[in-house]
Write a protein that holds these residues in place. Structure first.
Motif, short mmCIF file in Angstrom:
data_model
loop_
_atom_site.label_atom_id
_atom_site.label_comp_id
_atom_site.label_asym_id
_atom_site.label_seq_id
_atom_site.Cartn_x
_atom_site.Cartn_y
_atom_site.Cartn_z
N GLU A 27 4.62 19.22 40.02
CA GLU A 27 5.54 18.51 39.44
C GLU A 27 5.07 17.25 39.39
N ARG A 31 3.98 14.78 36.38
CA ARG A 31 4.67 13.47 36.08
C ARG A 31 3.47 12.52 35.86
N GLU A 35 3.59 10.67 32.32
CA GLU A 35 4.03 9.13 32.56
C GLU A 35 2.92 8.17 32.19
N ARG A 41 11.09 10.44 32.24
CA ARG A 41 11.76 11.39 32.62
C ARG A 41 13.21 11.61 31.99
N GLU A 43 16.68 14.20 32.14
CA GLU A 43 17.55 15.62 32.56
C GLU A 43 18.53 15.73 31.83
N TYR A 109 10.60 16.46 30.89
CA TYR A 109 11.65 16.99 31.86
C TYR A 109 10.89 18.17 32.69
#
Length: 420
Positions: A27, A31, A35, A41, A43, A109
């Motif tokens: 993760e 990220r 990013e 992000r 969800e 996500y």
């Protein structure tokens, strides 16, 4: 009532220890990569209206026909555990008026999804995906950047023997004309097809390309290919995507039999496979879905995205557990007068955490000797042995120790850490 063991449902799994740390590492890398490329992000809820997937994914797909977990709530509404991520994100794009933002809107996500399918290595009924979606631009550079980012992520996570397959499904109009041509071909070879493919000739003939049935596979080798019947604008778009991927030195194979399993795809489609996974080699894939937002009640909005299976990446890759920092202080309790020393130790624990230290405390009723062994196993830098009104602070690296007032321990630890 007699006690009995209850196991997790078939096709689900628990994530423990180093497995959790490996996922944390995955993760963090996703990220950072996404990013840095301008993705933010998002969800969405695990439960969505069933109609979202029927309308968005397509009623003729295996997902909607066979694989969704659907229930009714107390008001009689049909809800479904999300089986995929793109339709919910497009729903959120419409619901929150994201078309008013600067385009393209780029979202990523990492979520759990649910499909009722046969559990096998790396494929479960509850599974996790990391995905990225870019909505609001039909530029071929969006397609190419999206694919290159996914390739970079798979490379960074050590996924072995990766191959990229690429094709174009063209526009809905050209695909409609091709569907009629393909249906005619399939009707002429019905005797060689599987029962499932025969039952879907009218509903979804393109799914024949995904069949594992030997007779169907032989038949589809001679079938007309959609890539050969797309319009000139779609062909030009695909050529630009291929050109940009070559410019990025990303190897790919044009596969005209690649159709993907969801009805919303248009133009570019792609899939990454890993030979390290054997027959079930798919790791990640995606494509363009230029009509989906409009189908869900929004303005005409092009879109491009992908999803990668976390469990598949962990099987085929080399994702190491994230490094866990050892405690800077372990609060131990001297033998005897346990209740009194526990209170003092607990106060020290709170003070150390307020000062920003990584700290743990004895919680299992061990003897002092076993507490010191436990602190050593944890790799603690200091151990504070709480006695009556005073504390012995032991340096576990240097071997020295000093006796202090308990309320002076935190300052002494901070001073010692600054000298390292």
């Amino acid at each position: 009532m007699s006690a009995r063991k209850i196991k997790a449902p078939r096709g689900t799994f628990d994530v423990l220890g180093e497995q959790a740390e490996a996922r944390t590492n995955l993760e963090a890398r996703a990220r950072a990569l996404l990013e840095d490329a301008g993705y933010e992000r998002i969800e969405t809820p695990a439960l969505e209206a069933t109609e979202l997937f029927k309308l968005g994914v397509g009623e003729s797909t295996d997902i909607v026909r066979k694989e969704m977990f659907t229930l009714q709530d107390g008001a009689g509404r049909s809800l479904t555990l999300r089986p995929e991520g793109t339709a919910p994100i497009c729903r959120a794009y419409v619901e929150h008026g994201m078309h008013k933002r600067r385009q393209p809107v780029k979202l990523w996500y990492l979520s759990s999804f649910f499909r009722h399918e046969r559990a096998q290595a790396g494929r479960f009924r509850q599974f996790w995906q990391v995905g990225a979606e870019a909505l609001g631009s039909d530029d071929p550079a969006v397609d190419a950047e999206s694919i290159v980012l996914l390739a970079a992520l798979l490379s960074e996570l050590g996924v072995k023997a990766v191959r990229l397959r690429l094709s174009s499904l063209g526009s809905p109009d050209s695909r409609g004309e091709y569907r009629e041509r393909l249906k005619a071909y399939l009707r002429g070879h019905e005797a060689d097809l599987s029962e499932d493919v025969r039952s879907r000739i009218e509903l979804n003939p393109l799914r024949a390309f995904d069949s594992e049935h030997p007779g169907t596979r032989r038949t589809m080798q001679r079938a007309p290919r959609l890539l050969e019947h797309i319009g000139s604008e779609d062909a030009e778009h695909f050529a630009h995507v291929c050109e940009l991927l070559s410019e990025a030195n990303l190897a790919y194979e044009v596969d005209s039999a690649l159709v993907r399993g969801l009805d919303y795809y248009t133009r570019t489609v792609f899939e990454f496979t890993s030979d390290a996974l054997g027959a079930q080699s798919g790791v990640a894939g995606g494509g363009r879905y230029d009509g989906l937002v409009e189908r869900l009640g929004g303005p005409p909005t092009p879109g491009m995205g992908w999803a990668a299976g976390v469990e598949r990446i962990l099987l085929a890759g080399d994702v190491q557990p994230a490094a866990v920092s050892p405690p800077e202080l372990f609060v131990a309790l001297a033998d005897g007068q346990r209740a009194r020393r526990r209170r003092a130790g607990f106060a020290l624990l709170g003070a150390a955490r307020s000062a920003g230290l990584r700290v743990q405390m004895e919680l299992a009723g061990r003897s002092l000797k076993r507490q010191l062994g436990h602190a050593d196993t944890l790799g603690a830098r200091y151990v504070a042995i709480v006695e009556n009104g005073e504390t012995v602070l032991r340096d576990m690296q240097q071997g020295g120790q000093e006796r202090l007032a308990t309320d002076a321990v935190v300052h002494a630890v901070l001073r010692g850490l600054r000298t390292l």
